[in-house]
Design a protein around this motif. Structure first.
Motif, mmCIF file in Angstrom:
data_model
loop_
_atom_site.group_PDB
_atom_site.id
_atom_site.type_symbol
_atom_site.label_atom_id
_atom_site.label_comp_id
_atom_site.label_asym_id
_atom_site.label_seq_id
_atom_site.Cartn_x
_atom_site.Cartn_y
_atom_site.Cartn_z
ATOM 1 N N UNK A 279 0.842 -1.194 0.000
ATOM 2 C CA UNK A 279 0.000 0.000 0.000
ATOM 3 C C UNK A 279 0.877 1.244 0.000
ATOM 4 N N UNK A 280 0.382 2.354 -0.539
ATOM 5 C CA UNK A 280 1.219 3.560 -0.665
ATOM 6 C C UNK A 280 1.792 4.120 0.636
ATOM 7 N N UNK A 305 0.601 -1.968 -6.508
ATOM 8 C CA UNK A 305 0.281 -0.865 -5.602
ATOM 9 C C UNK A 305 -1.197 -0.494 -5.780
ATOM 10 N N UNK A 306 -2.083 -0.895 -4.883
ATOM 11 C CA UNK A 306 -3.505 -0.576 -5.036
ATOM 12 C C UNK A 306 -3.780 0.912 -4.852
ATOM 13 N N UNK A 307 -4.600 1.475 -5.721
ATOM 14 C CA UNK A 307 -5.062 2.851 -5.544
ATOM 15 C C UNK A 307 -6.464 2.864 -4.950
ATOM 16 N N UNK A 308 -7.303 1.911 -5.326
ATOM 17 C CA UNK A 308 -8.676 1.694 -4.860
ATOM 18 C C UNK A 308 -9.658 2.766 -5.321
ATOM 19 N N UNK A 309 -9.255 4.031 -5.331
ATOM 20 C CA UNK A 309 -10.142 5.095 -5.816
ATOM 21 C C UNK A 309 -9.306 6.308 -6.201
ATOM 22 N N UNK A 314 -13.228 9.708 -1.212
ATOM 23 C CA UNK A 314 -13.539 8.283 -1.098
ATOM 24 C C UNK A 314 -12.433 7.565 -0.319
ATOM 25 N N UNK A 315 -11.180 7.893 -0.606
ATOM 26 C CA UNK A 315 -10.075 7.273 0.129
ATOM 27 C C UNK A 315 -10.179 7.560 1.620
ATOM 28 N N UNK A 323 -3.376 9.770 -0.013
ATOM 29 C CA UNK A 323 -4.132 10.560 -0.982
ATOM 30 C C UNK A 323 -3.815 10.077 -2.394
ATOM 31 N N UNK A 324 -4.590 10.567 -3.339
ATOM 32 C CA UNK A 324 -4.318 10.254 -4.739
ATOM 33 C C UNK A 324 -2.933 10.741 -5.113
ATOM 34 N N UNK A 325 -2.560 11.895 -4.582
ATOM 35 C CA UNK A 325 -1.242 12.461 -4.881
ATOM 36 C C UNK A 325 -0.125 11.563 -4.350
ATOM 37 N N UNK A 326 -0.339 10.954 -3.188
ATOM 38 C CA UNK A 326 0.658 10.012 -2.652
ATOM 39 C C UNK A 326 0.826 8.827 -3.604
ATOM 40 N N UNK A 327 -0.280 8.295 -4.056
ATOM 41 C CA UNK A 327 -0.224 7.166 -4.986
ATOM 42 C C UNK A 327 0.523 7.559 -6.258
ATOM 43 N N UNK A 328 0.222 8.728 -6.795
ATOM 44 C CA UNK A 328 0.881 9.168 -8.022
ATOM 45 C C UNK A 328 2.373 9.382 -7.801
#
Length: 637
Positions: A279-280, A305-309, A314-315, A323-328
């Protein structure tokens, strides 16, 4: 509440013997019909009453961790004399189901299998996350249960069940040893659980109820397991499994990079390592170290690496802690630092709080990265979770979003088009395609490469040319098969073969002791890294100029473990330098090391000539042989 070591009678129609000295028998459903049927029934009962004698059907669902648990249980049962089958037959003495609780349909399939087995009047043992997370499930009443941290006691449970008792072992007292015997589903692949449980508290996840909090195995235990199975049991690929590999070691003062550095030090040539899902949140602090390890020639440049949303709202409702930014950041860092890296992800569609804007955010993430692998799942409320208490979305809305996302994802049909016509180094480790006509290999970036089915390819490294591609894989023709236990770039102490424009030339590289092991390259300073770049820039090219050190500055931007693998081995399209194991050479200057041996041979020859002339020809032949052998070993091209 967990039930530890409890015994209860199986509700099988007849009462168990009251005499405490008598052995309880398994109650079977009587088969009406011929005498042969009755005879078979008696044989089954007799076999079941003898410890270590019987046929056990085993069914496994879920993740690699669950698969590993099943392999351990099969190994323990087999070592005790039981036979294991994965085919549903009438002569099975006991059914063992290892379950998955991630999705509702998975649990439904598990329950259906259990009820079918019970309808045949046969004993049933259940294991995995469903009974561990919800032992009071109605359909499990009267069944024996093996908890996720009690798999080392499966023989005990099976024998008690065959006697007519129901045993429930659900405690979290200790993690099973990694040194238990195993029967692998794929004899070439070892799945090593590096930890159990996780540090997350996702609002939709039932697995947390079953696996609990993070519990990491000690690094030495994992490393010793890898070393043992790869050196003694013919394993040529190792998968590290965990609910979250990025969190490994936080409970014992270690870390994932520390573990990986120790593992790659003991990997023999020809063996590949695959790092499991992370996970991120917990991989962010180790990103650069992980990138460096993924560039190692014996580690697949692949990470799940799952993003899920694609929506922070939603996260947050999912309690994902990133956050989405962390995943990116994670994905961008992997793509920029690991040439050709393959990133796989997971997405949940239709979470209760997801609105149209949130879903569009998810679509944007998918369209930005065009993931080659994406596991898309509709949201399923799992009993006992926070998300199960939320108001669900309309089923038509969920279905529509799932279909739209799947359609877009499946439309990326050219993901592997760039590989067409290229030469690849692939590793074939026992996998067979669905059509049963191809071996399934993987290149350094974990792309599936299909080659004609030949059993002897298994456990070997192949050089191939890609001839076709599809949405999920590529097809290739075999150009060269390397000897077992060898692979290009896997052993820099050996003589290697370089492949360039279909021409082969011999080459040598320095001994591992002088060049430095992979573990040492992690400790090199900037000066050492610049030296590597200088040697790499002179000779490294992947044929298309992508992700390759055409000059020293490009090389320095992607420093790797060795000059041979900085960029080219990380990008599997690079085949201009593909080493192959051969005899170990020494530098020309090392010839002086043989002078004491030559002097001793001269003294021996003089002594033999003086005291036993008839043996002098033997000594002379031996001396000539030693001189020729040393000359060959010390020769440099």
């Amino acid at each position: 509440m967990d039930i530890e070591d409890s015994l209860q009678s199986l509700p099988a129609g007849g009462s168990l013997p009251s005499d405490e000295n008598s052995t309880p028998q398994v109650a079977y459903k009587r088969v009406s019909g011929s005498k042969n049927a009755a005879g078979r029934l008696q044989q089954e009962k007799a076999a079941a009453s003898v410890p270590g004698c019987g046929l056990i059907y085993m069914k496994t669902q879920g993740c690699a961790h669950n698969q590993s648990d099943s392999e351990y249980m099969a190994g323990l049962l087999s070592s005790y004399g039981y036979n294991i089958t994965h085919e549903w037959t009438d002569n099975v003495d006991l059914f063992l189901f290892n379950s998955c609780t991630v999705k509702g349909p998975s649990q439904d399939t598990f329950i259906n299998g259990v009820e079918k087995a019970r309808s045949q009047g046969k004993p049933v043992v259940v294991a995995g996350c469903v009974p561990q997370g919800a032992p009071s499930t109605k359909q499990l009443n009267g069944l024996s249960i093996v908890g996720t941290q009690q798999i080392h006691r499966v023989v005990e449970v099976v024998e008690e069940t065959l006697k007519g008792n129901a045993v429930k072992l659900l405690g979290h007292r200790q993690r099973p040893s990694l040194d238990l015997p195993k029967v692998r589903k794929n004899p070439f692949i070892e799945i090593v659980p590096i930890s159990t449980g996780c540090l997350n508290h996702c609002s939709y996840c039932k697995t947390k109820h079953a696996r609990g909090d993070l519990g990491s195995y000690e690094p030495h235990a994992i490393i010793n397991r890898v070393k043992s199975v790869t050196s003694k049991e013919g394993v040529t690929e190792v998968w590290l499994s965990s609910e979250d590999t990025g969190a490994y070691g936080r409970d014992i003062g270690s870390s994932l990079p520390e573990l990986l550095r120790g593992i790659v030090e003991v990997l023999p040539a020809g063996v590949m390592l695959r790092v499991g899902m992370t996970n991120p949140p917990y991989i962010l602090e180790h990103l650069q170290d992980v990138c460096k390890i993924l560039r190692h020639p014996q580690v697949y440049a692949f990470l799940h690496v799952p993003v899920q949303a694609g929506s922070n709202a939603v996260l947050d409702a999912m309690r994902r802690e990133y956050t989405v930014e962390d995943f990116e950041t994670v994905v961008d860092t992997l793509y920029s630092n690991v040439p050709g890296c393959t990133v796989s992800t997971d997405i949940i569609v239709g979470f209760p709080t997801e609105n149209d804007e949130d879903f569009q955010g998810t679509m944007q993430v998918v369209e930005k990265y065009k993931f080659p692998i994406c596991n898309i799942s509709k949201f399923y409320p799992r009993p006992g979770t926070l998300a199960a208490k939320m108001k669900p979305l309309d089923s038509k809305t969920i279905m529509g979003r799932s279909r739209h996302l799947s359609s877009v994802f499946n439309g990326y049909k050219d993901s592997f088009k760039h590989l067409l016509g290229t030469e690849q180094i692939i590793f074939v480790n026992g996998e067979v395609s669905a059509d049963k006509k191809h071996c399934v290999g993987h290149n350094k970036n974990y792309v599936q490469v299909l080659v004609p089915l030949e059993e002897w390819y298994n456990g070997r490294c192949l050089r191939v040319e890609v001839t076709d591609y599809s949405r999920w894989s590529v097809k290739a023709k075999v150009l060269e098969v390397y000897p077992a236990g060898t692979a290009p770039g896997h052993d820099d102490s050996q003589s290697v073969r370089l492949v360039s424009n279909n021409k082969q030339q011999d080459a040598t590289i320095a001994d591992r002791q002088e060049a430095g092991s992979f573990a040492q390259t992690f400790e090199t300073d900037e000066e050492a890294d610049e030296e590597e770049c200088g040697s790499c820039s002179a000779s490294c090219s992947n044929g298309n100029g992508d992700n390759c050190c055409g000059d020293s500055s490009a090389c320095c931007s992607q420093k790797g473990p060795s000059p041979e693998s900085v960029a080219c081995s990380g990008d599997s399209t690079a085949v201009d330098k593909q080493p192959k194991r051969g005899p170990t050479p020494k530098k020309a200057a090392d010839q002086h090391r043989n002078l004491p041996e030559y002097a001793a041979l001269v003294v021996l020859s003089v002594a033999v000539l003086a005291y036993s002339p008839k043996h002098f020809p033997l000594v002379l032949v031996y001396a000539i042989f030693r001189w020729m052998y040393n000359f060959w070993c010390n020769a440099t091209p």
